[in-house]
Design a protein around this motif. Structure first.
Motif, PDB file in Angstrom:
ATOM      1  N   LEU A 145      16.797  -0.178  38.014  1.00 26.93           N
ATOM      2  CA  LEU A 145      17.528   0.058  39.265  1.00 26.93           C
ATOM      3  C   LEU A 145      18.977   0.507  39.072  1.00 26.93           C
ATOM      4  N   PHE A 223      19.957  -1.737  48.853  1.00 20.23           N
ATOM      5  CA  PHE A 223      18.728  -2.016  48.109  1.00 20.23           C
ATOM      6  C   PHE A 223      18.099  -3.259  48.725  1.00 20.23           C
ATOM      7  N   THR A 252      18.799   3.103  47.198  1.00 14.41           N
ATOM      8  CA  THR A 252      17.716   3.392  46.252  1.00 14.41           C
ATOM      9  C   THR A 252      16.464   3.732  47.054  1.00 14.41           C
TER      10      THR A 252
END
Length: 387
Positions: A145, A223, A252
């Motif tokens: 990530l 996120f 994301t």
């Protein structure tokens, strides 16, 4: 929680079992620990769709052996359950490889078991930074990530969105994203004017969106987990009128998870994300993958990065078995996986021989209506040499 155990095997494997012909010798067993029920059941659905798509394209044999997959349901972020299921797969089912793992806590909990048993762990999704350091037998085909954050932080500043509010899920991957954004956004010339960690499985984002609205940043960087969580998150963003206040939503790719897009509708339109895959990716292999995925999972279920994770986990396992000539020794398989390169539906990928982590492109995507559905349309590619 009811545990679901499913076996997927080629017809040839069923015949072999039926005739009693050398099952242990002629079959490679892969144990998949996935989220097959509960609020994150889409994760398991994606893993299976990708796995079946790979086998539809490439068959069910590798290294001269039939590949049999045994699936166990972990339900969600349940480290203790994940450990128990992994132990069952290794001790009772005698699997040669473990795979699946939608959540980092589950993968981290199983890592010592894989190390002790010397059984490879091929991670389909868990995305915490440095996760493969937890075991010399862990190899990851998903993503990390924090690697997704700098390209989006830089893009926001380039577009003039210099004040951002940061929202992340309150667990290790979220903390990784938080740390990365708090570093990357100021480095790009932006200012973080607020940040918050939200409960992992919350679907009530109204209070958080009200706080953002009161703060009036230029953008949100987010996120949160895919599935029901992501759908509730985007609906709260629209319902609180943040889009009308011209507060840009970015993050994301988890916040524009393709399988959840029908539940979100036009609430996702215009949102920009950074990720390693979109079902809109323009390649012949991806078109074939999407076609086979729909056959396996259903025409109304679209593939996501998790579906590709299922595909690429099998691609790596098959390639390693071919390289070892069917030898299922765990150490030999992991060594075979190191440095492996292949074409994925997401583009060219490889396994770093030192970290056993994936090397791949990052794509900036914008949600647009394509035909009768909304999808993540790639508009910029960041190759590994640029990361």
């Amino acid at each position: 929680m009811k545990r679901i155990v499913t076996r997927i095997a080629a017809t040839a494997a069923v015949v072999l079992m039926g005739t009693g012909a050398g099952l242990a010798q002629d079959t490679v067993k892969v144990g998949l620990v996935g989220e097959m029920s509960g609020p994150f059941a889409q994760f398991g659905e994606q893993f299976l769709g990708g796995l079946k798509a790979y086998q539809a394209i490439n068959g069910t044999e590798a290294g001269g052996k039939t590949v049999e997959v045994i699936i166990k349901d972990v339900g969600g972020p349940n480290p203790d359950v994940a450990k128990r299921l992994a132990q069952e797969l290794i001790v009772r089912d005698k699997v040669d490889v473990l795979t699946g793992f939608g959540f980092t806590p589950n993968a981290a909990a199983v890592a010592p078991i894989a190390t002790e048993a010397k059984v490879p762990m091929v991670i389909m999704n868990a995305a915490a930074e440095g996760l493969t350091q937890a075991s010399d037998y862990m190899v990851r085909v998903s993503f990390s990530l924090p690697s997704l954050v700098p390209p989006m932080a830089e893009w926001l500043v380039e577009q003039g969105h210099k004040k951002a509010y940061l929202i992340v899920g309150d667990y290790r991957p979220g903390h990784d994203v938080e740390k990365a954004f708090l570093e990357a956004f100021p480095a790009a010339g932006g200012e973080v004017v607020g940040n918050v960690r939200t409960p992992l499985m919350t679907v009530d984002f109204a209070p958080y969106m009200q706080k953002v609205k009161d703060t009036q940043p230029d953008a949100i960087f987010a996120f949160v987990n895919a599935g029901d969580v992501m759908a509730s998150f985007l609906k709260a963003y629209r319902e609180k009128g943040l889009d009308e206040d011209e507060i840009v939503m970015a993050g994301t790719g988890d916040i524009t998870f393709e399988p959840s897009m029908p539940a979100v509708g036009d609430a996702a339109e215009g949102i920009v994300t950074s990720y390693n895959y979109s079902m809109m990716h323009d390649s012949e292999l991806n078109k074939r993958f999407v076609e086979e995925f729909h056959k396996a999972a259903g025409a109304d279920v679209d593939p996501s990065i998790m579906g590709v994770g299922g595909y690429d986990a099998m691609a790596l396992i098959y390639a390693a078995l071919e390289k070892t000539g069917g030898d299922t020794d765990g150490t030999a398989l992991v060594e075979a996986m190191k440095g492996m390169e292949w074409e994925s539906p997401r583009g060219p990928i490889s396994i770093d021989p030192e970290t056993r982590d994936i090397v791949q492109n990052i794509y900036l995507r914008k949600v647009e209506q394509v035909g009768d559905k909304f999808g993540n349309v790639e508009f910029e590619t960041i190759e590994p040499s640029q990361q």
